[in-house]
Write a protein that holds these residues in place. Structure first.
Motif, short mmCIF file in Angstrom:
data_model
loop_
_atom_site.label_atom_id
_atom_site.label_comp_id
_atom_site.label_asym_id
_atom_site.label_seq_id
_atom_site.Cartn_x
_atom_site.Cartn_y
_atom_site.Cartn_z
N ALA A 105 0.80 -1.22 0.00
CA ALA A 105 0.00 0.00 0.00
C ALA A 105 0.84 1.27 0.00
CB ALA A 105 -0.94 0.00 1.20
N ASN A 106 2.16 1.15 0.07
CA ASN A 106 2.99 2.34 0.16
C ASN A 106 4.31 2.19 -0.59
OD1 ASN A 106 4.27 4.71 0.83
ND2 ASN A 106 4.15 4.42 3.04
N ARG A 118 -2.44 8.71 -1.38
CA ARG A 118 -3.59 8.74 -0.46
C ARG A 118 -4.91 8.75 -1.22
NH1 ARG A 118 -1.84 11.11 4.66
NH2 ARG A 118 -3.48 12.66 4.72
N LEU A 119 -4.98 9.54 -2.28
CA LEU A 119 -6.21 9.64 -3.07
C LEU A 119 -6.53 8.31 -3.75
CD1 LEU A 119 -8.49 11.42 -4.13
CD2 LEU A 119 -6.97 12.16 -5.98
N THR A 120 -5.52 7.62 -4.24
CA THR A 120 -5.72 6.33 -4.90
C THR A 120 -6.23 5.28 -3.92
OG1 THR A 120 -3.95 6.84 -6.48
CG2 THR A 120 -4.64 4.54 -6.32
N LEU A 121 -5.65 5.24 -2.73
CA LEU A 121 -6.08 4.29 -1.72
C LEU A 121 -7.53 4.57 -1.28
CD1 LEU A 121 -2.87 4.18 0.53
CD2 LEU A 121 -3.67 2.39 -1.04
N LEU A 122 -7.85 5.82 -1.05
CA LEU A 122 -9.20 6.18 -0.65
C LEU A 122 -10.22 5.79 -1.71
CD1 LEU A 122 -8.75 9.72 0.96
CD2 LEU A 122 -9.42 7.61 2.12
N GLY A 141 -6.59 11.08 15.05
CA GLY A 141 -5.55 11.02 14.04
C GLY A 141 -6.04 10.96 12.61
N GLN A 142 -7.36 10.77 12.41
CA GLN A 142 -7.93 10.61 11.06
C GLN A 142 -7.17 9.54 10.27
OE1 GLN A 142 -7.23 14.22 11.98
NE2 GLN A 142 -9.08 13.76 13.12
N SER A 143 -6.96 8.40 10.91
CA SER A 143 -6.27 7.29 10.24
C SER A 143 -7.18 6.66 9.19
CB SER A 143 -5.83 6.25 11.27
OG SER A 143 -6.94 5.78 12.01
N PHE A 144 -6.60 5.83 8.35
CA PHE A 144 -7.31 5.32 7.17
C PHE A 144 -8.59 4.59 7.53
CE2 PHE A 144 -8.20 2.33 3.76
CZ PHE A 144 -8.08 3.12 2.64
N ASP A 145 -8.52 3.69 8.50
CA ASP A 145 -9.74 2.93 8.83
C ASP A 145 -10.78 3.82 9.49
OD1 ASP A 145 -8.22 3.14 11.23
OD2 ASP A 145 -9.28 1.42 12.08
N GLU A 146 -10.34 4.74 10.32
CA GLU A 146 -11.26 5.50 11.16
C GLU A 146 -12.06 6.54 10.38
OE1 GLU A 146 -10.19 6.29 15.50
OE2 GLU A 146 -9.95 8.25 14.56
N ILE A 147 -11.49 7.10 9.33
CA ILE A 147 -12.18 8.18 8.62
C ILE A 147 -13.47 7.71 7.98
CG2 ILE A 147 -10.17 9.64 8.19
CD1 ILE A 147 -10.16 8.37 5.35
N HIS A 148 -13.54 6.41 7.64
CA HIS A 148 -14.74 5.91 6.98
C HIS A 148 -15.92 5.88 7.95
CE1 HIS A 148 -12.58 4.79 3.31
NE2 HIS A 148 -11.60 4.45 4.12
#
Length: 372
Positions: free
Chosen positions: A76-77, A153-157, A209-216
């Motif tokens: 992913a990175n 980040r945009l691609t992952l989202l 932290g607005q981490s990847f899982d949490e923002i959803h």
């Protein structure tokens, strides 16, 4: 299996990286599951687990057992993978900006999404869910990344925006298997915690932290608050899985973890079959705000008195800091009962260094609950 390659924005002359995703099953048939690994690029146990999962999914698809869609991003990175300084792997922060790869993800705002859908909102919760996910994808598609970091980040989202289940695979420095998820997702995540043998589950609606899982799940909560009486289905099931510590890389553990994820997906109906009986939950979920954060009060050589994964009682010694110049030994003790779920990997501490964490049943911390 279909392979997709998304080119990232080139930040400097002569460089070009891509994000590779593997797609299994049929879009629109059953649930969509999104799995990514090693967003912090130096957390390689997650990457090996994703590779093992890929082998399983290929066979399951060949056997005709997929009843949903699974999108897998084992690496992913690719940006962080290239960051090495004098032999040291630096995959947590983007070297150019200093930003943590798993903080402050830029999702569209709830207000903008509610306005965009406008009069199309209905009294059907499932239809509203479909509208919301489509609007998120459309707004992300309209965004423009200025550099490679933003492009990643945009691609992952975009890949994850319409998923029903989001699994973000990580690891810690030295740690026992543990999970981070929201109270809203926990009932759906509990079977995974059982199958994977989680020795700790940390719950927070908003860790700061607005981490990847949490923002959803955060986005879902914010939209629901604005909609008032208008119905909306349950939020995406989102969880961060910490696959022990950075050095816990083996075929055996990666295979076991991948098998646990498969069992979880069988139980959800994404994979056809009979899931094995649920094992016991090793440790009940506790609030992230109840975890005790140890900080070194002085500098010196670190000697751990407690093993990672140990269940401690209040007053148990956790670690010593030895000053070889003054002969002083400083001991830090647990203040509450809980699991010593992660700790520092380097055996030397500077004053103020984060040293480790012990879970706790009672919330006492406020503000930002996760580290940089």
């Amino acid at each position: 299996m279909q392979t997709q390659r998304k080119s990232l924005v080139s930040t400097t002359l002569g460089t070009q990286r891509e994000l590779v995703s593997f797609h299994f099953g049929t879009p629109g048939e059953g649930e969509k599951v999104y799995v990514q690994a090693s967003l912090h690029a130096d957390e390689t146990p997650a990457m090996l687990t994703a590779w093992q999962l890929k082998q399983r999914l290929k066979q399951l698809e060949a056997d005709g057992r997929l009843r949903g869609e699974v999108v897998l991003v084992p690496v992913a990175n690719p940006v962080g993978l290239s960051q090495h300084v004098l032999g040291q792997f630096l995959g947590r922060f983007e070297a150019n900006s200093g930003h943590n790869f798993n903080r402050s993800f830029p999702m569209p705002t709830a207000a903008a999404l509610v306005t965009r859908i406008g009069s199309k909102w209905t009294r059907d919760a499932r239809e509203n869910t479909r509208l919301l996910r489509r609007a998120v994808r459309d707004m992300l598609a309209e965004s423009t990344a200025k550099n490679e970091f933003e492009s990643l980040r945009l691609t992952l989202l975009t890949l994850a925006a319409d998923a029903d289940v989001i699994l973000d695979l990580h690891c810690s420095l030295e740690a026992t298997m543990h999970l981070y998820t929201s109270p809203a997702s926990w009932p759906e995540v509990e079977p995974l915690a059982r199958y994977i043998g989680a020795n700790g589950v940390l719950l927070a609606t908003d860790s700061g932290g607005q981490s990847f899982d949490e923002i959803h799940t955060l986005l879902w909560n914010e939209v629901r608050a604005l909609l008032g009486e208008m119905p909306l289905a349950a939020p995406n099931v989102a969880v961060t899985i910490e696959h022990r510590g950075q050095r816990d890389v083996s075929y055996e553990t990666a295979r076991e973890d991948a098998d646990a994820i498969v069992e979880f997906l069988v139980r959800r109906g994404v994979i056809e079959g009979q899931a094995r009986e649920l094992p016991p939950l090793l440790h009940p979920a506790t609030p992230l705000a109840g975890s005790e954060q140890f900080v070194a009060p002085v500098s010196g050589v670190v000697v751990y008195r407690a093993a990672v994964g140990a269940r401690l009682k209040a007053g148990d010694p956790v670690f010593d800091i030895v000053d070889p110049l003054t002969d002083e030994v400083t001991t830090l003790y647990a203040k509450n009962d809980g699991v010593f779920y992660m700790r520092r990997a380097i055996r030397f501490a500077y004053a103020g260094a984060p040293m480790g964490r012990v879970s706790g049943e009672k919330a006492f911390r406020t503000g930002v609950l996760i580290g940089a």
